[in-house]
Every structure is written in structure tokens, then in C-alpha cells.
Design an enzyme around this catalytic site. Structure first.
Site, PDB file in Angstrom:
ATOM      1  N   LYS A  42     -11.592   2.434 -15.566  1.00 42.41           N
ATOM      2  CA  LYS A  42     -11.932   1.066 -15.319  1.00 42.41           C
ATOM      3  C   LYS A  42     -12.544   0.382 -16.468  1.00 42.41           C
ATOM      4  O   LYS A  42     -12.339  -0.923 -16.540  1.00 42.41           O
ATOM      5  CB  LYS A  42     -13.081   1.115 -14.203  1.00 42.41           C
ATOM      6  CG  LYS A  42     -12.656   2.006 -13.077  1.00 42.41           C
ATOM      7  CD  LYS A  42     -11.544   0.684 -12.161  1.00 42.41           C
ATOM      8  CE  LYS A  42     -11.315   1.134 -10.699  1.00 42.41           C
ATOM      9  NZ  LYS A  42     -10.553   0.563 -10.298  1.00 42.41           N
ATOM     10  N   ASP A  58       0.984  -1.100  -0.056  1.00 43.62           N
ATOM     11  CA  ASP A  58       0.021  -0.005  -0.103  1.00 43.62           C
ATOM     12  C   ASP A  58       0.963   1.254   0.013  1.00 43.62           C
ATOM     13  O   ASP A  58       2.086   1.203   0.658  1.00 43.62           O
ATOM     14  CB  ASP A  58      -1.016  -0.076   1.299  1.00 43.62           C
ATOM     15  CG  ASP A  58      -2.149   0.821   0.960  1.00 43.62           C
ATOM     16  OD1 ASP A  58      -3.189   0.454   0.737  1.00 43.62           O
ATOM     17  OD2 ASP A  58      -2.139   1.786   0.919  1.00 43.62           O
ATOM     18  N   ASN A  96      -5.398  -4.212  -7.166  1.00 45.11           N
ATOM     19  CA  ASN A  96      -6.748  -3.564  -6.463  1.00 45.11           C
ATOM     20  C   ASN A  96      -6.636  -2.061  -5.960  1.00 45.11           C
ATOM     21  O   ASN A  96      -7.486  -1.329  -6.264  1.00 45.11           O
ATOM     22  CB  ASN A  96      -6.710  -4.154  -5.181  1.00 45.11           C
ATOM     23  CG  ASN A  96      -7.756  -3.665  -4.329  1.00 45.11           C
ATOM     24  OD1 ASN A  96      -8.903  -3.479  -4.401  1.00 45.11           O
ATOM     25  ND2 ASN A  96      -7.297  -2.763  -3.146  1.00 45.11           N
ATOM     26  N   THR A 151     -16.820   0.966   1.954  1.00 42.79           N
ATOM     27  CA  THR A 151     -15.274   1.067   2.201  1.00 42.79           C
ATOM     28  C   THR A 151     -15.011   2.708   2.282  1.00 42.79           C
ATOM     29  O   THR A 151     -15.837   3.720   2.051  1.00 42.79           O
ATOM     30  CB  THR A 151     -14.512   0.787   0.958  1.00 42.79           C
ATOM     31  OG1 THR A 151     -14.710   1.625  -0.046  1.00 42.79           O
ATOM     32  CG2 THR A 151     -14.861  -0.779   0.500  1.00 42.79           C
ATOM     33  N   TYR A 155     -12.696   7.982 -14.076  1.00 41.79           N
ATOM     34  CA  TYR A 155     -12.685   6.757 -13.417  1.00 41.79           C
ATOM     35  C   TYR A 155     -13.455   5.796 -14.351  1.00 41.79           C
ATOM     36  O   TYR A 155     -12.872   4.595 -14.443  1.00 41.79           O
ATOM     37  CB  TYR A 155     -13.677   7.020 -12.098  1.00 41.79           C
ATOM     38  CG  TYR A 155     -13.900   5.779 -11.286  1.00 41.79           C
ATOM     39  CD1 TYR A 155     -12.658   5.382 -10.569  1.00 41.79           C
ATOM     40  CD2 TYR A 155     -14.985   5.044 -11.071  1.00 41.79           C
ATOM     41  CE1 TYR A 155     -12.742   4.326  -9.672  1.00 41.79           C
ATOM     42  CE2 TYR A 155     -14.867   3.948 -10.312  1.00 41.79           C
ATOM     43  CZ  TYR A 155     -13.778   3.577  -9.567  1.00 41.79           C
ATOM     44  OH  TYR A 155     -14.016   2.376  -8.754  1.00 41.79           O
TER      45      TYR A 155
HETATM   46  N1  LIG Z   1     -15.896   0.828  -2.936  1.00 40.91           N
HETATM   47  C1  LIG Z   1     -16.456   0.647  -4.172  1.00 40.91           C
HETATM   48  O1  LIG Z   1     -17.456   0.940  -3.920  1.00 40.91           O
HETATM   49  C2  LIG Z   1     -15.847   0.207  -5.213  1.00 40.91           C
HETATM   50  C3  LIG Z   1     -16.584  -0.486  -6.399  1.00 40.91           C
HETATM   51  C4  LIG Z   1     -15.939  -0.658  -7.462  1.00 40.91           C
HETATM   52  C5  LIG Z   1     -14.717  -0.921  -7.556  1.00 40.91           C
HETATM   53  N2  LIG Z   1     -13.814  -0.423  -6.655  1.00 40.91           N
HETATM   54  C6  LIG Z   1     -12.441  -0.354  -6.332  1.00 40.91           C
HETATM   55  O2  LIG Z   1     -11.859  -1.548  -5.609  1.00 40.91           O
HETATM   56  C7  LIG Z   1     -10.342  -0.973  -5.568  1.00 40.91           C
HETATM   57  C8  LIG Z   1     -10.389  -0.636  -4.048  1.00 40.91           C
HETATM   58  O3  LIG Z   1     -11.460   0.188  -3.580  1.00 40.91           O
HETATM   59  P1  LIG Z   1     -11.624   0.486  -1.961  1.00 40.91           P
HETATM   60  O4  LIG Z   1     -13.285   1.000  -2.188  1.00 40.91           O
HETATM   61  O5  LIG Z   1     -11.304  -0.728  -1.221  1.00 40.91           O
HETATM   62  O6  LIG Z   1     -10.822   1.762  -1.710  1.00 40.91           O
HETATM   63  P2  LIG Z   1     -10.224   2.413  -0.361  1.00 40.91           P
HETATM   64  O7  LIG Z   1      -9.935   3.755  -0.525  1.00 40.91           O
HETATM   65  O8  LIG Z   1     -10.926   1.802   0.742  1.00 40.91           O
HETATM   66  O9  LIG Z   1      -8.746   1.648  -0.447  1.00 40.91           O
HETATM   67  C9  LIG Z   1      -7.831   2.036  -1.429  1.00 40.91           C
HETATM   68  C10 LIG Z   1      -6.403   1.566  -0.793  1.00 40.91           C
HETATM   69  O10 LIG Z   1      -5.547   1.890  -1.946  1.00 40.91           O
HETATM   70  C11 LIG Z   1      -4.326   2.536  -1.645  1.00 40.91           C
HETATM   71  N3  LIG Z   1      -3.687   3.494  -2.733  1.00 40.91           N
HETATM   72  C12 LIG Z   1      -4.197   4.652  -3.322  1.00 40.91           C
HETATM   73  N4  LIG Z   1      -3.437   5.001  -4.195  1.00 40.91           N
HETATM   74  C13 LIG Z   1      -2.365   4.009  -4.168  1.00 40.91           C
HETATM   75  C14 LIG Z   1      -1.058   4.198  -5.011  1.00 40.91           C
HETATM   76  N5  LIG Z   1      -0.893   5.022  -5.984  1.00 40.91           N
HETATM   77  N6  LIG Z   1      -0.486   2.803  -4.828  1.00 40.91           N
HETATM   78  C15 LIG Z   1      -0.651   1.986  -3.793  1.00 40.91           C
HETATM   79  N7  LIG Z   1      -1.711   2.174  -3.196  1.00 40.91           N
HETATM   80  C16 LIG Z   1      -2.782   3.315  -3.392  1.00 40.91           C
HETATM   81  C17 LIG Z   1      -5.066   3.390  -0.639  1.00 40.91           C
HETATM   82  O11 LIG Z   1      -3.855   3.846   0.377  1.00 40.91           O
HETATM   83  C18 LIG Z   1      -6.208   2.610   0.052  1.00 40.91           C
HETATM   84  O12 LIG Z   1      -5.377   1.863   1.165  1.00 40.91           O
HETATM   85  C19 LIG Z   1     -10.171   0.433  -6.191  1.00 40.91           C
HETATM   86  O13 LIG Z   1      -9.671  -0.169  -7.527  1.00 40.91           O
HETATM   87  C20 LIG Z   1     -11.607   0.905  -6.610  1.00 40.91           C
HETATM   88  O14 LIG Z   1     -11.815   1.709  -7.779  1.00 40.91           O
HETATM   89  C21 LIG Z   1     -14.482   0.054  -5.382  1.00 40.91           C
END
Ligand SMILES: NC(=O)c1ccc[n+]([C@@H]2O[C@H](COP(=O)([O-])OP(=O)(O)OC[C@H]3O[C@@H](n4cnc5c(N)ncnc54)[C@H](O)[C@@H]3O)[C@@H](O)[C@H]2O)c1
Length: 257
Positions: A162, A38, A91, A193, A158
Site C-alpha cells: 500500500k 472482478d 481497487n 467490508t 500489506y
Molecule cells: N476494508 C477496509 O477496511 C480497507 C481499508 C483500507 C483499504 N482497503 C482497500 O480497499 C480495497 C477493497 O477492499 P474491500 O475491503 O472492499 O475488500 P473485499 O474483500 O470486500 O473486496 C475485494 C474484491 O476484490 C476482488 N479481488 C481479489 N483479488 C483479486 C484479483 N486478483 N483480481 C481481481 N479482483 C480481485 C475480490 O473478489 C473482491 O470482490 C482493497 O485494495 C483494500 O486493500 C480496504
């Protein structure tokens, strides 16, 4: 711990929070050794520590997915620590809201594409050779979104990032099928999240927006991170051995309409 992923090594980017953290815990529960990477060293360490406290195997790595140098270093450190890599979960991701095209910040556009798309490409580019070196094939899981399949206004960067991850996944799946490395994408609906909670705090009338989002999911709620992690574990395991280039939608019926 024993399970479906005994003796496998997994690397999860953005493993310090939300879906990534739930995925690290779920992979470890199935017996995998997990590299929790991370941008935030504290977040990665806290997830790795919790896994170890529960009897699993995990190690934390500080890792900016937008940096090729970081990828090279982290993959080298994972090789040194575990000697192989079987599962890669791309992720890490970010989003922001209210970015209308005619006034879109260029910086925001570039940052979103750098994290959500370049970061996933670098994962294949730099971690792929370590998976290949293991000689047992492997599984790559790229976290896209329902927004990689259907759009929403104000989120062009976004959606574009994606959607590109979906096609990068298919291209990689075709290229790596002869190597025994499967590559699939996961498309979550809205998940409870920090990413979603922060957006709901930022927008005007977040409670009403949340209610609208809940209604848009046929199951009448948002997902828990563990529900996405379960799908990722399935794609990581041999139970999905005939799946590659697939788009696994885990969205409570959001896109069924
Ligand atoms: N939460 C949702 O509703 C949702 C829906 C569809 C897709 N997603 C996708 O799921 C994935 C995780 O999302 P989440 O909701 O758990 O987000 P989150 O914000 O809870 O966690 C994301 C993590 O990624 C880390 N991060 C951010 N930029 C980074 C970088 N440059 N290098 C390394 N780490 C980095 C952050 O520090 C954080 O710990 C993402 O790709 C997001 O687009 C999320």
C-alpha cells in the site's frame, strides 16, 4: 440517471464486493457507464445486474488483476463495449493477518504484492492507453490504505504494497499531468467490508479486536463502504480538477493522532 459523471466510462477492479461494489453503484448513480471487473464472475455480475435494475449502465467482466493477459483482454472488451475509458479505479486488493517477518510465507508475500501492487501497475500500463485515446483526459484513483502511510505489526506485505501504491500514484501523476490524466490515491481507515469481517473472524477474540479498532478511529466507528465511494466519486469528477498526486485520507481520524 443524470449526474456529475454523465457520458463517462469507468472501470472498477474488485468491483464485486465491499468498497469496489459501493464505488460501482455510486459512479453509476452519477451517470457513468461502469465496467464492473472482478476475479469472481458471479460477484461482478450481481453488482452490474443491480445497477441495471436501478436504471444505471453497467457491464460485468471477469478479471484477475495479477494477469497482464486479463488486463489486455478486459481493456479490449471495455473498448468494444463503450468505446472509451475516462475513470479507472484500481481497487482490487487482499490482506491476511499474523504474518511475522521472521516466518513470513514467501507465497503470501508474493501474492499480496502481486494483487495489491502489480495489479495497480498493470492498470496504468494496460488501461492508460485507452484513457489517452479518448482525448478528454481522465482520472485514475488508486485505493491504498492508512496502512500505506502508517504501519501495523504482522502486516509487512500489506503495508509495503500500500505504501508502494502511494508512490506509484505520485510517479504516475507527474508523468500523466501533461496528458490531462489525473492520478490520486485514497487511504481508507477500517471499512465494514468482507475483507475486514473475514479478518475479525480469523483472529482470536475478534470482538475485542473490533472494539480496539473502533476506539482507534476518532469518530468511534468503522466506515461504511459508501463513505469511501463518495471520496472516489469526487476524485473521478471534475470537482477535483486541481488534484493530482494527492493522498486522500478517509479514515475517521485514525491517523490524526
Ligand atoms: N476494508 C477496509 O477496511 C480497507 C481499508 C483500507 C483499504 N482497503 C482497500 O480497499 C480495497 C477493497 O477492499 P474491500 O475491503 O472492499 O475488500 P473485499 O474483500 O470486500 O473486496 C475485494 C474484491 O476484490 C476482488 N479481488 C481479489 N483479488 C483479486 C484479483 N486478483 N483480481 C481481481 N479482483 C480481485 C475480490 O473478489 C473482491 O470482490 C482493497 O485494495 C483494500 O486493500 C480496504
Amino acid at each position: 440517471m443524470s449526474g456529475r459523471l454523465e457520458r463517462r466510462v469507468a472501470l472498477v477492479t474488485g468491483g464485486g464486493s465491499g468498497i469496489g461494489a459501493a464505488t460501482c453503484r455510486a459512479l453509476a448513480k452519477e451517470g457513468a457507464m461502469v465496467a464492473v471487473t472482478d476475479l469472481s464472475p458471479e460477484a461482478a455480475l450481481s453488482v452490474a445486474d443491480a445497477i441495471q435494475a436501478a436504471g444505471g449502465q453497467a457491464k460485468a467482466f471477469t478479471h484477475d488483476v495479477t494477469s497482464p493477459e486479463d488486463w489486455e483482454r478486459v481493456v479490449g472488451e471495455v473498448d468494444a463495449a463503450f468505446g472509451r475509458l475516462d475513470i479507472l479505479v484500481n481497487n482490487a486488493g487482499m490482506t491476511t493477518v499474523g504474518n511475522e517477518l521472521m516466518s513470513h510465507s514467501l507465497e503470501n508475500w508474493r501474492r499480496t504484492l502481486a494483487v495489491n501492487l502489480d495489479g495497480v501497475f498493470y492498470g496504468h500500463r494496460y488501461a492508460g492507453p485507452l484513457i489517452l485515446k479518448g482525448g478528454r483526459g481522465g482520472s485514475v484513483i488508486n485505493i491504498s490504505s492508512i496502512m500505506g502511510k502508517i504501519a501495523t505489526p504482522g502486516a509487512a506485505a500489506y503495508c509495503a504494497s500500500k505504501g508502494a501504491v502511494l508512490m506509484l500514484t505520485k510517479a504516475a501523476a507527474l508523468e500523466w499531468a501533461p496528458l490531462g490524466i489525473r492520478v490520486n490515491s485514497v487511504h481508507p481507515g477500517y471499512v465494514e467490508t468482507p475483507l475486514v469481517h473475514n479478518i475479525l473472524r480469523e483472529v482470536e477474540d475478534g470482538n475485542a479486536v473490533r472494539e480496539t479498532l473502533v476506539q482507534q478511529h476518532a469518530l468511534g466507528r468503522l466506515a461504511e463502504p459508501a463513505e469511501i465511494a463518495n471520496a472516489i466519486v469526487f476524485l473521478a469528477s471534475d470537482e477535483s480538477s486541481f488534484m493530482t498526486g494527492s493522498e486522500m485520507v478517509v479514515d475517521g481520524g485514525y491517523t490524526a493522532r
